[in-house]
Design a protein around this motif. Structure first.
Motif, PDB file in Angstrom:
ATOM      1  N   UNK A  14       0.806  -1.236   0.000  1.00  0.00           N
ATOM      2  CA  UNK A  14       0.000   0.000   0.000  1.00  0.00           C
ATOM      3  C   UNK A  14       0.834   1.280   0.000  1.00  0.00           C
ATOM      4  N   UNK A 364     -19.626   9.174  -1.490  1.00  0.00           N
ATOM      5  CA  UNK A 364     -18.377   9.942  -1.436  1.00  0.00           C
ATOM      6  C   UNK A 364     -18.540  11.391  -1.867  1.00  0.00           C
ATOM      7  N   UNK A 390     -16.800   1.701   1.241  1.00  0.00           N
ATOM      8  CA  UNK A 390     -15.667   2.514   0.813  1.00  0.00           C
ATOM      9  C   UNK A 390     -14.518   2.510   1.830  1.00  0.00           C
ATOM     10  N   UNK A 392     -11.822   1.042   1.860  1.00  0.00           N
ATOM     11  CA  UNK A 392     -10.829   0.314   1.073  1.00  0.00           C
ATOM     12  C   UNK A 392      -9.759   1.289   0.600  1.00  0.00           C
ATOM     13  N   UNK A 393      -8.588   0.754   0.202  1.00  0.00           N
ATOM     14  CA  UNK A 393      -7.447   1.648  -0.024  1.00  0.00           C
ATOM     15  C   UNK A 393      -7.719   2.844  -0.936  1.00  0.00           C
ATOM     16  N   UNK A 394      -8.227   2.606  -2.122  1.00  0.00           N
ATOM     17  CA  UNK A 394      -8.361   3.751  -3.023  1.00  0.00           C
ATOM     18  C   UNK A 394      -9.450   4.701  -2.541  1.00  0.00           C
ATOM     19  N   UNK A 395     -10.499   4.170  -1.957  1.00  0.00           N
ATOM     20  CA  UNK A 395     -11.553   5.031  -1.426  1.00  0.00           C
ATOM     21  C   UNK A 395     -11.040   5.849  -0.247  1.00  0.00           C
ATOM     22  N   UNK A 397      -7.966   6.811   0.156  1.00  0.00           N
ATOM     23  CA  UNK A 397      -7.146   7.886  -0.439  1.00  0.00           C
ATOM     24  C   UNK A 397      -8.029   9.008  -0.961  1.00  0.00           C
ATOM     25  N   UNK A 398      -9.122   8.642  -1.614  1.00  0.00           N
ATOM     26  CA  UNK A 398     -10.028   9.684  -2.121  1.00  0.00           C
ATOM     27  C   UNK A 398     -10.612  10.507  -0.971  1.00  0.00           C
ATOM     28  N   UNK A 401      -8.061  12.891   0.182  1.00  0.00           N
ATOM     29  CA  UNK A 401      -7.908  13.895  -0.863  1.00  0.00           C
ATOM     30  C   UNK A 401      -9.071  14.857  -0.916  1.00  0.00           C
ATOM     31  N   UNK A 402     -10.257  14.384  -0.543  1.00  0.00           N
ATOM     32  CA  UNK A 402     -11.454  15.229  -0.631  1.00  0.00           C
ATOM     33  C   UNK A 402     -11.684  16.055   0.624  1.00  0.00           C
ATOM     34  N   UNK A 404      -9.219  16.684   3.380  1.00  0.00           N
ATOM     35  CA  UNK A 404      -8.115  17.370   4.052  1.00  0.00           C
ATOM     36  C   UNK A 404      -8.006  18.836   3.656  1.00  0.00           C
ATOM     37  N   UNK A 439      -0.359   8.898   2.392  1.00  0.00           N
ATOM     38  CA  UNK A 439      -0.942  10.195   2.038  1.00  0.00           C
ATOM     39  C   UNK A 439      -0.050  11.330   2.548  1.00  0.00           C
ATOM     40  N   UNK A 442       3.119  11.748   0.591  1.00  0.00           N
ATOM     41  CA  UNK A 442       2.918  12.477  -0.659  1.00  0.00           C
ATOM     42  C   UNK A 442       2.946  13.989  -0.398  1.00  0.00           C
TER      43      UNK A 442
END
Lengths: 472, 472, 472
Positions: A14, A364, A390, A392-395, A397-398, A401-402, A404, A439, A442
């Motif tokens: 991950x 989401x 949701x 789950x890893x990609x969710x 991350x989203x 991202x949405x 923060x 996250x 990054x």
């Protein structure tokens, strides 16, 4: 071909593939990897821990109770009864056969968190070394079964091993919380296991069993619930009882989060009609929405944190639900609205000191549009981490991202596993720690944050943040 | 400056820039690059293949029929008639001028899939080596025109070259399918080209031409459609006829996917009123929603796969539509809802063995919220790949990111090109293969999937998955 | 630990971490880094520039007027009056204390654009070299205060230093634009500063002060607004007046963008009722929707660009709004719909040459679903860049990812800072340039675009595109 493949967990799973970012993520993760687990909302049965009964076979532990697992099997044509789901117990041959079915369908879980968690559990908890498949199914079954028979795999031993510092269960308001009492009074049990007040069905007068529920509530509280005032008093009393038994929050999951305040006479009138089975659908809905505000009001008085888990169409496949009961995999999310719906509640209580309202969503689209803006204004509001479909890893991350960029990290809830799959708890928390590390890495790699700040944040996310949000 | 730039296709296009992940993506892609194309839904006119008439000029092949291309030109101020769109044929000078206009606007397509596909077509099919521009337009036009005149560029030759194993067209229920018959009975034509049953307008009693359509349907089926029972029988008969001619699916594109079941008498009554032009808008809508359920019922009987393509506001710019007809670039998506809308249909047929329902959307918000959860429960439901406005690289990545974690790979449809732009078919399928390779490579690089599993999956996505979903 | 940390700006901030992609991004950014700023929509008070009064203390410049900053502080429990927000002026001790509060909460802004912009401002404008914290707060305050006292930090000097070529303010239709006149007639002031016509409250008959507003409008235009015709004439006259004073656009921010056209008599009737305070809520809403179409009609006549900023629930926290006024941090976004709502307006004017309609949204779901498709068809429509809650790095990336594939780059608005935080303007434009460079670099790295094309595009995005869209 895949049957003899080995099963291992890569230490960098991950993490971002870019070598520079991965290096930062590794350093951040190292700081949180071994910290204890705080689990402020979930569905582990307290009786498991109170009784410390050995778990049964691999299927009844890992498959039959977990709708994450069996719903995708169902989509692939596996009947629920074949995997012991929905109250259809299996004998040993059946359990072994169910495990084989699961392993044969290992392919179908590729890319899903079930695959990820299960892999973690098989390797980390049960020492499995080969990938599930038709060919390996029996060997894996035997290996897990053997482990489950040993004392180190009883619930309390696993609780130690998982290092779960705090665990909240989810409980009916009329529950006597005897299992929690047993745990609390047992000096040999050092973890904090507390109930959560979950009153959904007691707030929905449209239910056919509402009068029965009111009777049960009244009995539990020893208060006459024959009229609205008694009903309110009984709810307040049960909240008090829960709090005395360690509860830190109430949890609410209705279809929507529309709120409104009825005047007292109207609430009385609808309540009385509901007891007679004569409340209209519109009245019942209005009453439920009113009661959500009442729950908030009580929270401002007794201090229980309020969490909302809305947005699910329950029992979508009615023939399956009738046969196997609720929570058997056919609940489907719907679009949500929070801004307008919660305005009446927040207008009254959003600025009240000490009131905490954690908002979860499966839709989401509300993260950047509604939840982060709400949490970025109201002192009461926190954005709950992704839930259910949701988580789950990609969710996840989203989600970061949405949320923060509007609400930062400190207006979010900290990780919530929300699971009834006991053995998946460490894997779920570990996943979250890895994703948050990635996250933040990054942000560091893009020069938006110092690594020292990222380090402080990733630690806060699993320590001070959940403690502050849930008042631990 | 850009006029003399060369045009080439980089072998690594659409792969992740990170060298390690790109290397994995390359290996995965190598396994699928040359596999035959399966195209279970699209809009190529069967007559092109039956007649094998040479294509005309570059404009009438690549621009005039393709609303993806001319809609953005329209936004930049180019009148539709200037590019021969919407039934305004061009002479040679006009076609050449239209090509010039397109090339001058090459800049406007940067970052769009039109740019990507067209680049692939120009290089791979027509051997173009310079970038489109005002300066190069005529040379490119001449080069394509020259090629189109040669036998290797006739439709059947291209079909061979593109290696299209299976191609479904989209056809009116009253169509006699004569072109499909000619293809099927021609031993020299070895590809499988089949019709698709597309009954939209026969299910919408609000249309002014509904009585005429009923007459045409009755005539095609040789069944009296004067009453509801005959109407149902005629539809069932045409489905049978289509199936006999190779059809594997019916396709449906209404504004929404709300479903309901009328009782027989009510359906009869509305049908009769509609034939007299007297059905109210509400009745017509209810009837259409009822008929979607009837189509599902027939599918459970005759086995045709059912695909839904909802969510488009057709003919948004009415003055343009009146002048140039439908499908001329001014259809605009709207928000969609599937969970509640499809519940009545799925409650009846979602668990019926052999029923396949493929759900497409242009509203991306439903992927994680509704479509993946539905496909992760109902054996009937598959998530269709992105359609129309979102059949582009980043949208396709978002699709996999939103769907996979709940539904995996095996509850998705496989790639659907859905195009009337014949020459773009290889580029579209190639794009999809590159993107799926890249997505799977990322899972491998994050240690969520073994490379052997990724390899099996990427091959399944273009072989066994479309074959299973569309019963090929 | 973090108190003594240094504050610097990394030259590669916001660029992709992958070394190859970052190298491309650097080259693209180098071409736009030093280009002048074009700011076609924002909220800087023109009086600041006309008077060229020195800014006050750090708090009243950077915190008190900026709801981006104080809303998150409010969520963390800081009362608005403690930071001088909402018209609660602070003395020197209060301002210093407010600055301390902000610095102590530096942590809460991690990952937000406020943090990013403020960091840029502190370093680039004020030469701050240490990270804000409780410990460094006073030193930073003194350093900024000292600078603000020097002539190089007066508004006009900063305007020179920021190299702002064009700046639009936002103004009331009844404003006499005297500050704009002073700037325009001052030969020593060489920047172009123009008003924007913002008539929202004059289009909403539901307001209690509507009759007063009509009187003010009539007085400003010297036209009797006692009836609908005079109202229209007065609005047209004020648009003309604004245009004469350099205005290039009108800006509109209502809850939704539903449009409709009333017939004249009905509009007259509702207007008259509204003047008497007797228009119903439904009538008032219809009138407002009708007036949005009238504004478009006037735009087709006078050539002002029309920008829409809808989708905000204003004054969500009514007790706070009552106390501190509007625009004080408690506006919350709601879901938006453009396709159906704007159809009547676009059907009339979407193809009218010279009409420009720029659509902004805070609901990200409409980018790929509605805005990009609309801008990819109608010559009038441009997609505005992300606004308010989503004017942040990851949201801006999502915007490009959602819009570009359907509408390309040339149907978007160019960057809009939309800010009242004067000192954040360079940081905001620089952020956008970095993000667009990074987005284009990714397209180059994926071989979807030539680097020469990316270079042309990134320059166009800050030069020819805003000039063309806003008719500069």
């Amino acid at each position: 071909m895949t049957s003899t493949a080995s099963l291992t967990l890569h230490p960098d799973r991950l993490f971002p593939p870019d070598p520079g970012v991965r290096e930062i993520a590794r350093r951040l993760y190292a700081a949180v990897r071994d910290l204890p687990i705080i689990s402020p909302h979930g569905h582990v049965p307290p009786q498991w821990l109170a009784d410390d009964t050995p778990f049964g076979d691999p299927t009844s532990l890992l498959i039959s109770p977990d709708h994450y697992v069996f719903r995708l099997l169902h989509a692939e044509g596996v009947p629920l009864e074949a995997v012991g789901a929905g109250g259809s117990p299996l004998d040993e041959a059946g359990a072994r056969q169910a495990w084989r079915i699961f392993c044969e369908h290992w392919r179908d879980f590729r890319g899903t968190p079930v695959r990820y968690w299960m892999e973690s559990e098989l390797v980390d908890i049960f020492g499995v070394t080969e990938r599930p498949s038709a060919e390996s199914a029996d060997r894996i079954y035997d290996q897990i079964a053997e482990r489950l028979a040993s004392p180190e795999f009883r619930p309390r031993a696993l609780m130690d091993r998982f290092d779960i510092q705090f665990l909240a269960t989810t409980d009916d308001p009329a529950d006597d919380l005897r299992h929690h009492e047993r745990l609390a009074s047992d000096p040999s049990f050092t973890h904090r296991v507390v109930p959560t007040f979950r009153p959904d069905r007691y707030l929905e007068p449209a239910r056919a069993d509402f009068p029965d529920l009111m009777a049960a509530l009244g009995k539990a509280a020893d208060i006459d619930t024959g009229a609205y005032a008694g009903y309110l008093a009984a709810l307040a009393d049960r909240r008090r009882y829960f709090k005395e038994h360690g509860a830190v929050s109430s949890d609410h999951s209705h279809t929507d989060v529309v709120t409104l305040s009825l005047d007292g006479a109207e609430a009385e009138r609808i309540y009385a009609a509901a007891l007679r089975g004569e409340a209209s659908e519109a009245e019942a809905t209005a009453f439920r929405r009113h009661m959500l505000v009442e729950m908030a009001r009580m929270a401002t008085e007794d201090g229980l944190v309020m969490t909302l888990h809305p947005g699910v169409y329950r029992d979508h496949d009615t023939s399956s639900s009738r046969r196997f009961g609720p929570d058997t995999g056919n609940d489907i999310p719907v679009a949500m609205e929070f801004t307008r719906g919660l305005q009446p509640l927040l207008d009254r209580f959003g600025d009240v000191e000490g009131f905490h309202l954690v908002l979860f969503t499966i839709d989401e689209t509300v993260y950047s549009r509604e939840l982060a803006p709400l949490a970025g204004w109201y002192p009461a509001v926190y954005v709950g981490v992704p839930w259910w479909f949701i988580d789950a890893p990609e969710a996840i991350r989203r989600f970061r991202g949405a949320v923060t960029e509007t609400a930062g990290f400190y207006r979010t809830s900290g990780f919530i596993d929300d699971t009834r799959a006991f053995c998946s708890i460490p894997a779920r928390h570990d996943m979250s720690r890895r994703l948050d590390s990635a996250y933040l890495a990054q942000l560091v790699a893009e020069h938006r944050l110092g690594e020292d700040e990222a380090l402080e944040t990733v630690v806060d996310l699993v320590t001070s943040i959940p403690k502050q949000v849930f008042k631990l």
